[in-house]
Scaffold this motif. Structure first.
Motif, PDB file in Angstrom:
ATOM      1  N   GLN A 101      26.486  24.737   1.282  1.00  0.00           N
ATOM      2  CA  GLN A 101      27.466  23.842   1.339  1.00  0.00           C
ATOM      3  C   GLN A 101      27.201  22.400   2.046  1.00  0.00           C
ATOM      4  O   GLN A 101      26.500  22.441   3.106  1.00  0.00           O
ATOM      5  CB  GLN A 101      28.680  24.394   2.134  1.00  0.00           C
ATOM      6  CG  GLN A 101      29.548  25.459   1.257  1.00  0.00           C
ATOM      7  CD  GLN A 101      30.843  25.689   1.706  1.00  0.00           C
ATOM      8  OE1 GLN A 101      31.063  26.084   2.958  1.00  0.00           O
ATOM      9  NE2 GLN A 101      32.011  25.421   1.133  1.00  0.00           N
ATOM     10  N   PHE A 102      27.709  21.425   1.747  1.00  0.00           N
ATOM     11  CA  PHE A 102      27.348  20.237   2.132  1.00  0.00           C
ATOM     12  C   PHE A 102      28.462  18.971   2.076  1.00  0.00           C
ATOM     13  O   PHE A 102      29.043  18.953   1.186  1.00  0.00           O
ATOM     14  CB  PHE A 102      26.081  19.386   1.485  1.00  0.00           C
ATOM     15  CG  PHE A 102      25.593  18.272   1.746  1.00  0.00           C
ATOM     16  CD1 PHE A 102      24.860  18.461   3.207  1.00  0.00           C
ATOM     17  CD2 PHE A 102      25.705  17.119   1.382  1.00  0.00           C
ATOM     18  CE1 PHE A 102      24.317  17.081   3.646  1.00  0.00           C
ATOM     19  CE2 PHE A 102      25.205  15.938   1.757  1.00  0.00           C
ATOM     20  CZ  PHE A 102      24.278  15.937   3.120  1.00  0.00           C
ATOM     21  N   THR A 129      30.862  19.745  -1.152  1.00  0.00           N
ATOM     22  CA  THR A 129      30.342  20.083  -2.121  1.00  0.00           C
ATOM     23  C   THR A 129      28.902  21.060  -2.097  1.00  0.00           C
ATOM     24  O   THR A 129      29.046  21.589  -1.007  1.00  0.00           O
ATOM     25  CB  THR A 129      29.823  18.623  -3.148  1.00  0.00           C
ATOM     26  OG1 THR A 129      29.130  19.011  -4.383  1.00  0.00           O
ATOM     27  CG2 THR A 129      28.861  17.901  -2.276  1.00  0.00           C
ATOM     28  N   THR A 130      28.021  20.789  -2.800  1.00  0.00           N
ATOM     29  CA  THR A 130      26.615  21.607  -2.748  1.00  0.00           C
ATOM     30  C   THR A 130      25.467  20.852  -2.720  1.00  0.00           C
ATOM     31  O   THR A 130      25.582  19.591  -3.236  1.00  0.00           O
ATOM     32  CB  THR A 130      26.403  22.714  -3.532  1.00  0.00           C
ATOM     33  OG1 THR A 130      26.441  22.428  -4.777  1.00  0.00           O
ATOM     34  CG2 THR A 130      27.819  23.791  -3.413  1.00  0.00           C
ATOM     35  N   TYR A 189      26.080  20.828   7.168  1.00  0.00           N
ATOM     36  CA  TYR A 189      25.563  21.750   6.104  1.00  0.00           C
ATOM     37  C   TYR A 189      26.289  23.169   6.561  1.00  0.00           C
ATOM     38  O   TYR A 189      26.735  23.491   7.992  1.00  0.00           O
ATOM     39  CB  TYR A 189      24.155  22.139   6.062  1.00  0.00           C
ATOM     40  CG  TYR A 189      23.267  20.919   5.714  1.00  0.00           C
ATOM     41  CD1 TYR A 189      22.531  20.980   4.571  1.00  0.00           C
ATOM     42  CD2 TYR A 189      23.073  19.927   6.572  1.00  0.00           C
ATOM     43  CE1 TYR A 189      21.753  19.961   4.173  1.00  0.00           C
ATOM     44  CE2 TYR A 189      22.318  18.793   6.147  1.00  0.00           C
ATOM     45  CZ  TYR A 189      21.537  19.012   4.928  1.00  0.00           C
ATOM     46  OH  TYR A 189      20.821  17.961   4.371  1.00  0.00           O
ATOM     47  N   LYS A 190      26.487  24.132   5.672  1.00  0.00           N
ATOM     48  CA  LYS A 190      27.175  25.495   5.966  1.00  0.00           C
ATOM     49  C   LYS A 190      26.384  26.491   4.995  1.00  0.00           C
ATOM     50  O   LYS A 190      26.267  26.134   3.914  1.00  0.00           O
ATOM     51  CB  LYS A 190      28.701  25.491   5.784  1.00  0.00           C
ATOM     52  CG  LYS A 190      29.615  24.729   6.627  1.00  0.00           C
ATOM     53  CD  LYS A 190      31.065  25.012   6.322  1.00  0.00           C
ATOM     54  CE  LYS A 190      31.747  24.145   7.612  1.00  0.00           C
ATOM     55  NZ  LYS A 190      33.364  24.662   7.183  1.00  0.00           N
ATOM     56  N   TYR A 191      26.082  27.499   5.477  1.00  0.00           N
ATOM     57  CA  TYR A 191      25.519  28.614   4.749  1.00  0.00           C
ATOM     58  C   TYR A 191      25.822  29.959   5.403  1.00  0.00           C
ATOM     59  O   TYR A 191      25.743  30.175   6.531  1.00  0.00           O
ATOM     60  CB  TYR A 191      24.011  28.431   4.663  1.00  0.00           C
ATOM     61  CG  TYR A 191      23.330  29.388   3.726  1.00  0.00           C
ATOM     62  CD1 TYR A 191      23.288  29.356   2.388  1.00  0.00           C
ATOM     63  CD2 TYR A 191      22.426  30.436   4.222  1.00  0.00           C
ATOM     64  CE1 TYR A 191      22.750  30.299   1.304  1.00  0.00           C
ATOM     65  CE2 TYR A 191      21.666  31.287   3.331  1.00  0.00           C
ATOM     66  CZ  TYR A 191      22.098  31.258   2.143  1.00  0.00           C
ATOM     67  OH  TYR A 191      21.184  32.050   1.270  1.00  0.00           O
ATOM     68  N   GLN A 192      26.190  30.936   4.523  1.00  0.00           N
ATOM     69  CA  GLN A 192      26.601  32.208   4.869  1.00  0.00           C
ATOM     70  C   GLN A 192      25.487  33.067   4.535  1.00  0.00           C
ATOM     71  O   GLN A 192      24.812  33.020   3.402  1.00  0.00           O
ATOM     72  CB  GLN A 192      27.842  32.730   4.314  1.00  0.00           C
ATOM     73  CG  GLN A 192      28.862  31.864   4.732  1.00  0.00           C
ATOM     74  CD  GLN A 192      30.476  32.833   4.255  1.00  0.00           C
ATOM     75  OE1 GLN A 192      30.432  33.259   3.156  1.00  0.00           O
ATOM     76  NE2 GLN A 192      31.473  32.576   4.975  1.00  0.00           N
ATOM     77  N   PHE A 193      25.149  33.987   5.471  1.00  0.00           N
ATOM     78  CA  PHE A 193      24.079  34.869   5.232  1.00  0.00           C
ATOM     79  C   PHE A 193      24.210  36.283   5.957  1.00  0.00           C
ATOM     80  O   PHE A 193      25.162  36.306   7.013  1.00  0.00           O
ATOM     81  CB  PHE A 193      22.654  34.316   5.625  1.00  0.00           C
ATOM     82  CG  PHE A 193      22.677  34.102   6.988  1.00  0.00           C
ATOM     83  CD1 PHE A 193      22.104  34.978   8.117  1.00  0.00           C
ATOM     84  CD2 PHE A 193      23.176  32.962   7.718  1.00  0.00           C
ATOM     85  CE1 PHE A 193      22.162  34.669   9.379  1.00  0.00           C
ATOM     86  CE2 PHE A 193      23.218  32.559   9.067  1.00  0.00           C
ATOM     87  CZ  PHE A 193      22.709  33.541   9.973  1.00  0.00           C
ATOM     88  N   LYS A 194      23.471  37.277   5.394  1.00  0.00           N
ATOM     89  CA  LYS A 194      23.694  38.627   6.247  1.00  0.00           C
ATOM     90  C   LYS A 194      22.127  39.074   6.822  1.00  0.00           C
ATOM     91  O   LYS A 194      21.323  38.511   6.389  1.00  0.00           O
ATOM     92  CB  LYS A 194      24.091  39.751   5.423  1.00  0.00           C
ATOM     93  CG  LYS A 194      25.361  39.732   4.930  1.00  0.00           C
ATOM     94  CD  LYS A 194      25.918  41.045   4.030  1.00  0.00           C
ATOM     95  CE  LYS A 194      27.205  40.977   3.878  1.00  0.00           C
ATOM     96  NZ  LYS A 194      27.639  42.312   2.881  1.00  0.00           N
TER      97      LYS A 194
END
Length: 548
Positions: A44-45, A57-58, A90-95
């Motif tokens: 995400q950006f 957006t991305t 910036y956003k980013y989801q992770f495990k």
């Protein structure tokens, strides 16, 4: 919705196997971004100003956002009032695996332009990092939710709040970009782990290493040398871990090793294993080469006792459609092209390069001048010290690196010379590009007949770190034979470095894809760009043997 990393099918888990008794825990690596411009991951950006700003957006990561249609294009010579000072959010989801609980987990950024603030699950990972071209990391072990979804947030400011960073990096003769332009990943280490390996492998077969450890106490560090195909060479060597020491010194000797040079880039691997109670805890593997680099006063550069002359070129980390985001494939292509042009050396102008470029130089054979950024101005001492430390810790084991460069054309902070001296176990020479310093004369763009009775007839080892500018001196081919014959004939000459390897022009996303050159575009530079394009499709890559 932000992308959720699940199943770990897309993760690159780098497992470093132990070659000692038992099975040591590995360092595990989980990619959050892609690896280069040929493999990216959408995050995400949000861009705060300029094109496509003001909305979420991305964007592919890694990338420079201008080349992805965001923000504003800027060149380094533009006035500050004309500069884009946008930020990227910036956003980013992770495990992360539940089994990582109890490990030391770092988030690592290989390069981000420029000031970068990082948060994990809404909490700060540490101080804002200032400086674009350097690997930095944060220990986020206490901020993670193990086995669950985590949120990474990064705010990147194109224009630094530190004016010395802008002076050193952002006011030069090149394009300015913003964004996370090199990979981002997690590394998980055992609670007791090896955090750094500095080594020095000489042409006489002597090998020493300083191994730095972190976490809970262990008993000893054990080393073993291997060929690259996995055959042991020599026996184990070790050092006990003693309280209060920052690093453990390990030493051994290998009889008649195959040596590393630009012509014969032979390499080995060392496995360093941390043990506790006789059991392996953590193993780190590192490739290296046996070679001795000397700057002999009033004589020249020697590698493995043989005098060398640099047939070199300057190189930016650059690609027309992706800016400073490159790839392993492009690095290999560029190194092959340099060698096809009969070059044996490359200067990293004006900042440290991608890891994969140094690996290509190691494996294919090029002498490298690695450089602390600075273009007519320098970092302040606290900032420069931190960035210099980051550069050396990341790059120090590469056998291709034979010289450190402290800044370019007046961008030298003399306080950083002792930092390079202190950190580098190999004690490689340090030069100031464009300056007489420590017995070297690297002045730029000298006339062919410059300094009769001095210069090449003087006292210093002479090698211009830039000469025959692709525009201002009429192109690389103009007079090169005369220069080279003079360099070859004079004992004080150590060769030189052409400016530069290829055109650093961009394919503008704000001008319907029209290519825009730099202020220093030239026929030879354009030829270099064309050769790079041909190399991608031609098996021969034979284009330029006439140049040296």
């Amino acid at each position: 919705m932000p992308h959720v990393f699940t199943g770990f099918k897309l993760a690159a888990l780098l497992v470093l196997l132990s070659f000692t008794r038992g099975q040591a825990q590995s360092t595990e690596k989980l990619m959050l971004s892609g690896t280069g411009n040929d493999k990216t991951v959408k995050w995400q950006f949000y861009c705060t100003a300029g094109r496509n700003s003001g909305k979420w957006t991305t964007i592919p990561v890694p990338s420079n956002w201008e080349l992805q249609g965001f923000g504003k294009y800027n060149y380094g010579h533009e006035k500050d009032t004309a500069r884009g000072k946008e930020k990227g959010l910036y956003k980013y989801q992770f495990k992360v695996p539940a089994k990582w609980r109890g490990k030391a987990v770092n988030i690592v950024f290989d390069g981000s332009m420029s000031d970068t603030e990082v948060k994990i699950n809404g909490q700060s990972a540490g101080l804002i990092h200032q400086g674009s071209y350097y690997r930095f990391k944060y220990d986020i072990s206490k901020l993670l939710k193990y086995g669950k979804t985590n949120l990474l947030e990064a705010t990147v400011a194109k224009h630094s709040a530190n004016e010395s960073v802008n002076d050193a990096e952002r006011r030069g003769d090149f394009w300015l970009f913003g964004g996370i332009f090199r990979p981002v990943f997690l590394e998980a280490l055992p609670a007791a782990h090896i955090s750094r390996v500095a080594l020095d492998a000489k042409a006489d077969g002597s090998f020493k290493a300083d191994v730095y450890t972190g976490g809970t106490a262990a008993d000893e560090v054990v080393g073993q040398l291997y060929t690259l195909d996995g055959q042991k060479v020599g026996g184990e060597f070790r050092s006990p871990i003693t309280a209060g020491n920052a690093a453990m010194r390990l030493q051994t000797t290998l009889a008649t090793p195959k040596l590393w040079t630009a012509e014969t880039p032979n390499r080995y691997r060392v496995a360093m294993t941390l043990r506790k109670g006789g059991q392996p805890v953590h193993t780190v593997n590192q490739r290296f080469g046996f070679r001795t680099v000397e700057l002999r006063e009033r004589e020249g550069f020697y590698v493995n006792g043989t005098k060398i002359k640099f047939k070199g070129v300057n190189r930016h980390s650059f690609w027309p459609t992706s800016g400073r985001t490159t790839s392993k494939a492009l690095s290999i292509m560029d190194v092959n092209l340099m060698k096809d042009m009969n070059m044996n050396a490359v200067r990293m102008s004006h900042y440290p390069p991608d890891d994969h470029f140094l690996e290509a130089c190691d494996s294919l054979g090029l002498f490298v001048l690695d450089e602390v950024a600075g273009w007519h101005a320098n970092y302040d001492t606290p900032t420069g010290t931190k960035l210099t430390e980051e550069m050396v810790v990341k790059d120090e084991t590469h056998p291709s690196i034979v010289v450190w460069v402290n800044g370019n054309e007046g961008g030298h902070n003399f306080d950083l010379d002792p930092v390079l001296d202190r950190l580098d176990l190999q004690k490689r020479p340090v030069v100031h590009a464009w300056q007489v310093f420590r017995g070297t004369d690297t002045q730029h763009y000298i006339n062919f007949d410059y300094g009769n009775g001095t210069h090449l007839q003087g006292h210093n080892v002479v090698f211009p770190t830039e000469f025959l500018h692709g525009l201002y001196d009429g192109g690389h081919g103009a007079g090169l034979q005369d220069y080279w014959e003079q360099m070859w004939a004079h004992p004080l000459s150590a060769g030189g470095f052409l400016w530069d390897f290829s055109d650093a022009g961009v394919v503008r996303t704000d001008r319907k894809g029209r290519s825009t050159p730099t202020a220093t575009t030239a026929p030879m530079a354009s030829w270099g760009r064309t050769a790079r394009r041909r190399a991608a499709t031609s098996p021969s890559r034979k284009y330029g043997r006439r140049y040296f």
